[in-house]
Design an enzyme around this catalytic site. Structure first.
Site, PDB file in Angstrom:
ATOM      1  N   GLU A 441       0.832  -1.218   0.000  1.00  0.00           N
ATOM      2  CA  GLU A 441       0.000   0.000   0.000  1.00  0.00           C
ATOM      3  C   GLU A 441       0.861   1.261   0.000  1.00  0.00           C
ATOM      4  O   GLU A 441       0.513   2.260   0.639  1.00  0.00           O
ATOM      5  CB  GLU A 441      -0.940   0.015   1.215  1.00  0.00           C
ATOM      6  CG  GLU A 441      -2.237  -0.714   1.002  1.00  0.00           C
ATOM      7  CD  GLU A 441      -2.896  -0.375  -0.310  1.00  0.00           C
ATOM      8  OE1 GLU A 441      -2.889   0.806  -0.693  1.00  0.00           O
ATOM      9  OE2 GLU A 441      -3.402  -1.296  -0.962  1.00  0.00           O
TER      10      GLU A 441
HETATM   11  C1  FAD Z   1       3.037  -9.504   0.081  1.00  0.00           C
HETATM   12  C2  FAD Z   1       2.738  -8.387  -0.846  1.00  0.00           C
HETATM   13  C3  FAD Z   1       1.433  -8.123  -1.208  1.00  0.00           C
HETATM   14  C4  FAD Z   1       1.146  -7.105  -2.119  1.00  0.00           C
HETATM   15  N1  FAD Z   1      -0.149  -6.918  -2.530  1.00  0.00           N
HETATM   16  C5  FAD Z   1      -0.379  -6.066  -3.571  1.00  0.00           C
HETATM   17  C6  FAD Z   1      -1.682  -5.998  -4.177  1.00  0.00           C
HETATM   18  O1  FAD Z   1      -2.631  -6.643  -3.725  1.00  0.00           O
HETATM   19  N2  FAD Z   1      -1.850  -5.195  -5.261  1.00  0.00           N
HETATM   20  C7  FAD Z   1      -0.824  -4.460  -5.796  1.00  0.00           C
HETATM   21  O2  FAD Z   1      -1.029  -3.772  -6.771  1.00  0.00           O
HETATM   22  N3  FAD Z   1       0.420  -4.493  -5.226  1.00  0.00           N
HETATM   23  C8  FAD Z   1       0.659  -5.284  -4.147  1.00  0.00           C
HETATM   24  N4  FAD Z   1       1.905  -5.347  -3.594  1.00  0.00           N
HETATM   25  C9  FAD Z   1       2.956  -4.496  -4.121  1.00  0.00           C
HETATM   26  C10 FAD Z   1       3.349  -3.382  -3.170  1.00  0.00           C
HETATM   27  O3  FAD Z   1       2.317  -2.430  -3.083  1.00  0.00           O
HETATM   28  C11 FAD Z   1       4.701  -2.818  -3.647  1.00  0.00           C
HETATM   29  O4  FAD Z   1       5.674  -3.800  -3.345  1.00  0.00           O
HETATM   30  C12 FAD Z   1       5.019  -1.500  -2.984  1.00  0.00           C
HETATM   31  O5  FAD Z   1       4.147  -0.486  -3.413  1.00  0.00           O
HETATM   32  C13 FAD Z   1       6.465  -1.063  -3.279  1.00  0.00           C
HETATM   33  O6  FAD Z   1       6.763  -1.174  -4.649  1.00  0.00           O
HETATM   34  P1  FAD Z   1       8.061  -1.971  -5.103  1.00  0.00           P
HETATM   35  O7  FAD Z   1       8.064  -3.281  -4.400  1.00  0.00           O
HETATM   36  O8  FAD Z   1       8.122  -1.984  -6.562  1.00  0.00           O
HETATM   37  O9  FAD Z   1       9.248  -1.131  -4.523  1.00  0.00           O
HETATM   38  P2  FAD Z   1       9.944   0.100  -5.257  1.00  0.00           P
HETATM   39  O10 FAD Z   1       8.933   1.050  -5.775  1.00  0.00           O
HETATM   40  O11 FAD Z   1      10.970  -0.420  -6.193  1.00  0.00           O
HETATM   41  O12 FAD Z   1      10.661   0.798  -4.023  1.00  0.00           O
HETATM   42  C14 FAD Z   1      11.874   0.323  -3.440  1.00  0.00           C
HETATM   43  C15 FAD Z   1      12.296   1.289  -2.347  1.00  0.00           C
HETATM   44  O13 FAD Z   1      12.535   2.569  -2.913  1.00  0.00           O
HETATM   45  C16 FAD Z   1      11.755   3.559  -2.264  1.00  0.00           C
HETATM   46  N5  FAD Z   1      11.342   4.545  -3.270  1.00  0.00           N
HETATM   47  C17 FAD Z   1      10.747   4.314  -4.446  1.00  0.00           C
HETATM   48  N6  FAD Z   1      10.511   5.465  -5.080  1.00  0.00           N
HETATM   49  C18 FAD Z   1      10.946   6.455  -4.279  1.00  0.00           C
HETATM   50  C19 FAD Z   1      10.961   7.872  -4.369  1.00  0.00           C
HETATM   51  N7  FAD Z   1      10.439   8.520  -5.419  1.00  0.00           N
HETATM   52  N8  FAD Z   1      11.486   8.562  -3.338  1.00  0.00           N
HETATM   53  C20 FAD Z   1      11.983   7.929  -2.256  1.00  0.00           C
HETATM   54  N9  FAD Z   1      12.002   6.599  -2.118  1.00  0.00           N
HETATM   55  C21 FAD Z   1      11.479   5.865  -3.113  1.00  0.00           C
HETATM   56  C22 FAD Z   1      10.591   2.827  -1.632  1.00  0.00           C
HETATM   57  O14 FAD Z   1      10.111   3.517  -0.485  1.00  0.00           O
HETATM   58  C23 FAD Z   1      11.219   1.496  -1.267  1.00  0.00           C
HETATM   59  O15 FAD Z   1      11.843   1.571  -0.023  1.00  0.00           O
HETATM   60  C24 FAD Z   1       2.203  -6.325  -2.646  1.00  0.00           C
HETATM   61  C25 FAD Z   1       3.520  -6.563  -2.245  1.00  0.00           C
HETATM   62  C26 FAD Z   1       3.793  -7.586  -1.377  1.00  0.00           C
HETATM   63  C27 FAD Z   1       5.229  -7.845  -1.012  1.00  0.00           C
END
Ligand code: FAD
Length: 595
Positions: A441
């Protein structure tokens, strides 16, 4: 085996004695929410969570979900029956307006029950929580035909919901979404793309799964301005509303993950799947907004929930486990050792968790009532103020409650010593499960940026100014109440830190945005601490009122726990302010290659 007692009395204290739910009796659905009804509804939910969900939590974690060669996914033993009981209880639509098929009770009750559910079994709780999110999105943005087609099935639990945003190349930055939607002229679109990490993407709990999908219509602008929202069910609805032909949507794989093993986290393939637009083309993020905000609050509640069940078990263990002697002399000289609860360091951990849990619950209830006002009040000013409150506090609740909630699960594990690290006691599951609310989220770093980068400045700072004014007025109006002063004075100091930090951003972060980025997580926590401190003052005031009527152990404990918070947790605001005022220089000085 961990045990759990849902905090029914504490929620009732908050709703009835601290926030005076009866003052909202003019709102639809509130006239019925008497103290007795609140207690009855919460008591019923508590029984289900304690008796049905807690016993499934550890076996569900061990068994996990299974994907079969034909793409079906099965949940662990007992989940389908528990889901059947849950929907039979009418819990999914508890706060959905009666006119739309729900029971119309306050959202505050739903958020309270969300806490019980997540504490008892987070993996289970997520299945209906996603359906509730889809229901909210369709209520606000669905067409009348979509509402009448999907809402009855979703409310009855016959169909479940999901939210499909994330893709392999796109997480925090939704502008990178590649899933395509091609219009077919007759109102439907063909959706093609791969979504990943989709919670409850496929399972055996419901007859059909209603996916909300963010995708880009061919020719739409790049970035978030070109995103549209679609509803795409696993089985297409037949003309009579029943489940019809299979749609081209499949679970390609289950993720192997650290926790919430009994919730199916799926890679989803949309292969020209039939979907219908929700809201307008290219306004997908706006249509998802309601669902995302509610989901963020629910995720914050999950952090609190895991903190609370971990605390309850740590407290029980600390009363039993005998090691060493009290520093002030043996408390149980007849036994070989005293229980570890006599040690101040164990007390430090227990009081840290407890003082957070009670204030966090208050913050959730306060904000939940604001969401009720924002949705149900017919007074424009009250609605706007409540909406401002929600916008400001949502990232704080999501980020702070999940960060501190996770830290508390680790602290509770520490109370168990080695027994916390091995599986038998069940404490390590809370740590594993408690890690995810910090990530999904919107990762917590993104929540902090939302607060600092968007919410502070919105409408000329109206929401944050209203928050400052509320706390300042509260402090000023009670300055002469001696019994409250030990709480008010530390809150006043911390509020000053928050105001200094806000001013520092205004003066130093507009021209140098890295200063805002480097300080945003500290600011979010500083804000959270002030909000939690304010909640403690409100609770202590209500406890003093009750104590005036006669001795009451629970209310006395509130005074002590509140004092611990303002003396030992709230001073952290000075540290947070110092970090913010240090600026971004040392954070950003090294070149990327140096890491
Ligand atoms: C168990 C699980 C269930 C999930 N369920 C759902 C679901 O039902 N539906 C769905 O759509 N998604 C779902 N997700 C996805 C989840 O919402 C994302 O993993 C989350 O939003 C982070 O995206 P990412 O993993 O690509 O990390 P990234 O976006 O790659 O981020 C990596 C790190 O970089 C930081 N970061 C990224 N951009 C910036 C910025 N501009 N400035 C500063 N810091 C930044 C983030 O805070 C994080 O610490 C789920 C994930 C998991 C693990």
């Amino acid at each position: 085996m961990p045990t759990y007692k849902a905090p029914v009395d504490d929620v009732a204290f908050l709703l009835c004695d601290v926030f005076h739910i009866e003052r909202h009796a003019n709102l639809p659905g509130f006239a019925d929410a008497s103290r007795d009804l609140v207690a009855a509804v919460l008591g019923e939910a508590a029984r289900f969570c304690e008796d049905v969900l807690v016993p499934l939590n550890r076996p569900g974690d061990a068994e996990g979900c299974r994907r079969h060669p034909d793409g079906r996914v099965t949940t662990p033993a007992g989940f389908a029956e528990a889901y059947r009981q849950f929907v039979a209880g009418g819990w999914i639509g508890l706060s959905v307006p009666a006119g739309l098929g729900g029971q119309g009770l306050p959202l505050a009750l739903t958020y309270a029950i969300d806490e019980f559910l997540a504490a008892a079994n987070l993996s289970f709780a997520m299945y209906p929580a996603l359906s509730q999110g889809v229901i909210a999105a369709l209520i606000f943005h669905g067409s009348p035909a979509q509402r009448s087609l999907y809402l009855p099935k979703l409310l009855a639990g016959e169909w479940a919901g999901t939210m499909n945003l994330t893709e392999p190349q796109c997480g925090s930055d939704l502008g990178l979404i590649r899933t395509r939607a091609v219009p077919h002229g007759d109102g439907h679109y063909a959706i093609t793309g791969t979504k990943m990490f989709i919670s409850a993407g496929e399972h055996d709990l419901a007859d059909n799964i209603v996916h909300l999908v963010l995708a880009r219509v061919a020719g739409a602008p790049e970035g978030t301005k070109g995103l549209s929202l679609f509803v795409a069910p696993k089985f297409l609805p037949a003309p009579d509303g029943r489940r019809g032909a299979r749609n081209a949507i499949a679970c390609g794989a289950l993720e192997h993950k650290m926790g919430i093993n009994a919730n199916a986290t799926c890679a989803m393939d949309f292969d020209g799947a039939t979907g219908w637009l929700v809201g307008e083309e290219n306004r997908g993020l706006a249509a998802l907004f309601t669902m995302m905000n509610e989901a963020r609050l629910v995720v914050g509640v999950q952090g609190l929930a895991l903190s609370d069940i971990a605390y309850q078990n740590a407290a029980a263990y600390a009363r039993e486990r005998a090691q060493g002697r009290a520093l002030t002399g043996a408390k149980h000289p007849d036994k070989p050792a005293d229980p570890i609860i006599v040690h101040p360091d164990i007390r430090r951990m227990l009081m840290t968790m407890r003082s957070f849990n009670e204030a966090a619950r208050a913050l959730v209830m306060w904000t939940a009532l604001a969401s009720d006002l924002a949705r149900r009040s017919d007074d424009d000013t009250a609605r706007q103020a409540a909406d401002d409150h929600m916008g400001l506090l949502t990232p704080v609740i999501k980020g702070v409650l999940s960060d501190r909630g996770f830290a508390n699960t680790v602290m509770a594990q520490q109370v168990f010593g080695g027994a916390g690290y091995v599986r038998d006691a069940g404490m390590e599951q809370f740590v594993r499960d408690g890690r995810i609310p910090m990530i999904y989220e919107g990762a917590n770093g993104i929540q902090a940026l939302d607060l600092v980068g968007r919410k502070l400045a919105r409408n000329g700072g109206r929401a944050v100014m209203a928050f400052f004014k509320e706390v300042q007025t509260y402090l000023a109006e009670r300055a002469n109440i001696d019994a409250l002063n030990p709480y008010l004075l530390p809150l006043g100091r911390s509020l000053d830190h928050l105001q200094q930090a806000t001013l520092w951003f205004m003066q130093n972060a507009i021209a140098a945005p890295d200063n805002a980025g480097a300080g945003s997580t500290d600011y979010m926590h500083l804000f959270g601490l002030v909000a939690l401190g304010y909640m403690w003052c409100r609770m202590v005031e209500a406890a003093l009122d009750k104590l005036a009527a006669g001795p009451d152990e629970r209310m006395h404990a509130k005074l002590v726990t509140g004092r611990f918070f303002v003396e030992r947790i709230l001073p952290e605001t000075a540290l947070r302010l110092a970090r913010i005022q240090a600026g971004a220089e040392s954070t950003m000085a090294l070149p990327a290659e140096a890491f």
